[in-house]
Design a protein around this motif. Structure first.
Motif, short mmCIF file in Angstrom:
data_model
loop_
_atom_site.label_atom_id
_atom_site.label_comp_id
_atom_site.label_asym_id
_atom_site.label_seq_id
_atom_site.Cartn_x
_atom_site.Cartn_y
_atom_site.Cartn_z
N ARG A 58 23.29 29.27 26.81
CA ARG A 58 22.20 28.39 27.22
C ARG A 58 21.20 28.10 26.10
NH1 ARG A 58 25.23 27.00 30.49
NH2 ARG A 58 25.37 27.82 32.58
N GLU A 59 21.03 29.04 25.18
CA GLU A 59 19.98 28.90 24.17
C GLU A 59 20.49 28.77 22.74
OE1 GLU A 59 17.26 32.15 24.71
OE2 GLU A 59 17.04 31.73 26.85
N ALA A 60 21.70 29.19 22.46
CA ALA A 60 22.19 29.17 21.08
C ALA A 60 23.68 28.79 21.05
CB ALA A 60 21.95 30.53 20.42
N VAL A 61 24.54 29.78 20.85
CA VAL A 61 25.98 29.53 20.80
C VAL A 61 26.72 30.82 21.15
CG1 VAL A 61 26.13 29.97 18.31
CG2 VAL A 61 27.88 28.57 19.42
N GLY A 62 27.82 30.67 21.87
CA GLY A 62 28.67 31.81 22.21
C GLY A 62 30.11 31.48 21.88
N LEU A 108 29.91 24.89 14.07
CA LEU A 108 31.19 24.38 13.60
C LEU A 108 31.04 23.42 12.43
CD1 LEU A 108 33.13 23.91 16.95
CD2 LEU A 108 33.34 25.76 15.27
N GLN A 109 29.99 22.61 12.45
CA GLN A 109 29.77 21.66 11.35
C GLN A 109 29.58 22.39 10.03
OE1 GLN A 109 29.64 17.85 11.85
NE2 GLN A 109 30.53 18.58 9.94
N SER A 110 29.02 23.60 10.07
CA SER A 110 28.83 24.38 8.85
C SER A 110 30.15 24.87 8.26
CB SER A 110 27.90 25.58 9.11
OG SER A 110 28.57 26.61 9.83
N LEU A 111 31.23 24.77 9.03
CA LEU A 111 32.53 25.27 8.58
C LEU A 111 33.54 24.17 8.27
CD1 LEU A 111 32.89 28.14 11.22
CD2 LEU A 111 32.37 28.38 8.77
N THR A 112 33.10 22.89 8.36
CA THR A 112 34.03 21.79 8.12
C THR A 112 33.31 20.58 7.52
OG1 THR A 112 35.73 20.37 9.11
CG2 THR A 112 33.78 20.80 10.45
N GLY A 113 34.06 19.75 6.83
CA GLY A 113 33.54 18.48 6.34
C GLY A 113 33.78 17.35 7.33
N LEU A 172 40.12 33.50 11.62
CA LEU A 172 39.33 32.36 12.05
C LEU A 172 38.18 32.81 12.94
CD1 LEU A 172 38.86 29.32 12.18
CD2 LEU A 172 40.55 29.22 14.03
N MET A 173 38.46 33.70 13.88
CA MET A 173 37.41 34.21 14.75
C MET A 173 36.34 34.93 13.93
SD MET A 173 37.84 36.45 18.19
CE MET A 173 37.23 35.56 19.60
N ALA A 174 36.75 35.70 12.95
CA ALA A 174 35.79 36.40 12.09
C ALA A 174 34.92 35.41 11.32
CB ALA A 174 36.53 37.33 11.13
N ALA A 175 35.52 34.33 10.82
CA ALA A 175 34.76 33.32 10.08
C ALA A 175 33.74 32.63 10.98
CB ALA A 175 35.71 32.30 9.46
N ILE A 176 34.13 32.31 12.20
CA ILE A 176 33.20 31.68 13.14
C ILE A 176 32.08 32.64 13.49
CG2 ILE A 176 32.97 30.75 15.48
CD1 ILE A 176 35.85 29.65 15.17
N ARG A 177 32.42 33.88 13.75
CA ARG A 177 31.37 34.88 14.08
C ARG A 177 30.40 35.08 12.92
NH1 ARG A 177 33.44 40.03 17.16
NH2 ARG A 177 31.19 40.28 17.11
N GLU A 178 30.94 35.16 11.71
CA GLU A 178 30.09 35.35 10.53
C GLU A 178 29.14 34.17 10.35
OE1 GLU A 178 30.53 35.65 5.69
OE2 GLU A 178 32.13 36.50 6.93
N ALA A 179 29.68 32.96 10.48
CA ALA A 179 28.84 31.76 10.33
C ALA A 179 27.80 31.67 11.44
CB ALA A 179 29.71 30.50 10.31
N GLY A 180 28.12 32.20 12.61
CA GLY A 180 27.21 32.16 13.74
C GLY A 180 26.26 33.32 13.86
N ALA A 181 26.40 34.30 12.99
CA ALA A 181 25.57 35.52 13.07
C ALA A 181 24.07 35.22 13.06
CB ALA A 181 25.93 36.49 11.97
N PRO A 182 23.61 34.29 12.22
CA PRO A 182 22.15 34.03 12.24
C PRO A 182 21.69 33.48 13.57
CG PRO A 182 23.15 33.15 10.23
CD PRO A 182 24.27 33.60 11.12
#
Length: 179
Positions: A4-8, A115-120, A169-179
């Motif tokens: 509801r507030e960020a990303v899951g 997701l935009q932070s992980l792709t062009g 891939l899941m690790a990369a998404i989690r890492e990018a989403g950590a903040p």
């Protein structure tokens, strides 16, 4: 709260992925699905239901149209494959492919930003409408398909990738989403 507030991030690889190929693929999907698949354009997704001969709901799958000769139905029950199989002919193949692909669902108001932070690839609303998909996207160094779809009542995407790429891939998404 994250949705509801960020990303899951959720993993939905258990869903059945019925890959239909052949000259009547779209027609077969249209015969079993409640939506008019023949009205879709390649790259569009439809959500609806499939019922049995008595009108009881079998599943509520999505249908992704790649072209008139290639359709993918994604749902939660193996009975969906039986219903599809009754409509096929010798020129049509129906293959259940969930063992080959992972489905990572990225949902929430900041899902696009993550997701935009992980792709062009342009994931903006203008470039990527709701209920559409983009194959061949490079995301965190992996080739994936991104579906603009969700079920949380928030902005959402599905990332479909090779099952072999799932952990990294899941690790990369989690890492990018950590903040």
């Amino acid at each position: 709260r994250a949705f509801r507030e960020a990303v899951g991030l959720l993993e939905y690889s258990m869903l059945y992925r019925w890959d239909i190929r052949g000259p009547r693929a779209a027609e077969i999907a249209n015969r079993v699905h409640s939506r008019n698949i023949m009205a879709l354009k390649p790259g569009e997704i439809a959500y609806g239901v499939v019922v049995d001969d008595d009108g009881f709901m079998v599943d509520d799958p999505t249908v992704s149209l790649y072209g008139p000769d290639h359709v993918l139905l994604v749902g939660g029950t193996p009975e969906l494959g039986t219903v599809i199989g009754r409509e096929t002919d010798s020129q049509t193949t129906v293959t259940e492919r969930r063992a080959e692909f992972c489905v990572l669902s990225v949902q929430g108001p900041r899902s696009r930003e993550l997701l935009q932070s992980l792709t062009g690839e342009d994931l903006s609303n203008a470039a990527f409408a709701y209920y559409t998909f983009k194959p061949g996207v490079r995301l965190a160094g992996f080739e994936v398909q991104v579906n603009r779809i969700g079920f949380t009542a928030e902005l959402g995407f599905e990332v479909v990738a090779s099952i072999a790429d799932a952990p990294a891939l899941m690790a990369a998404i989690r890492e990018a989403g950590a903040p």
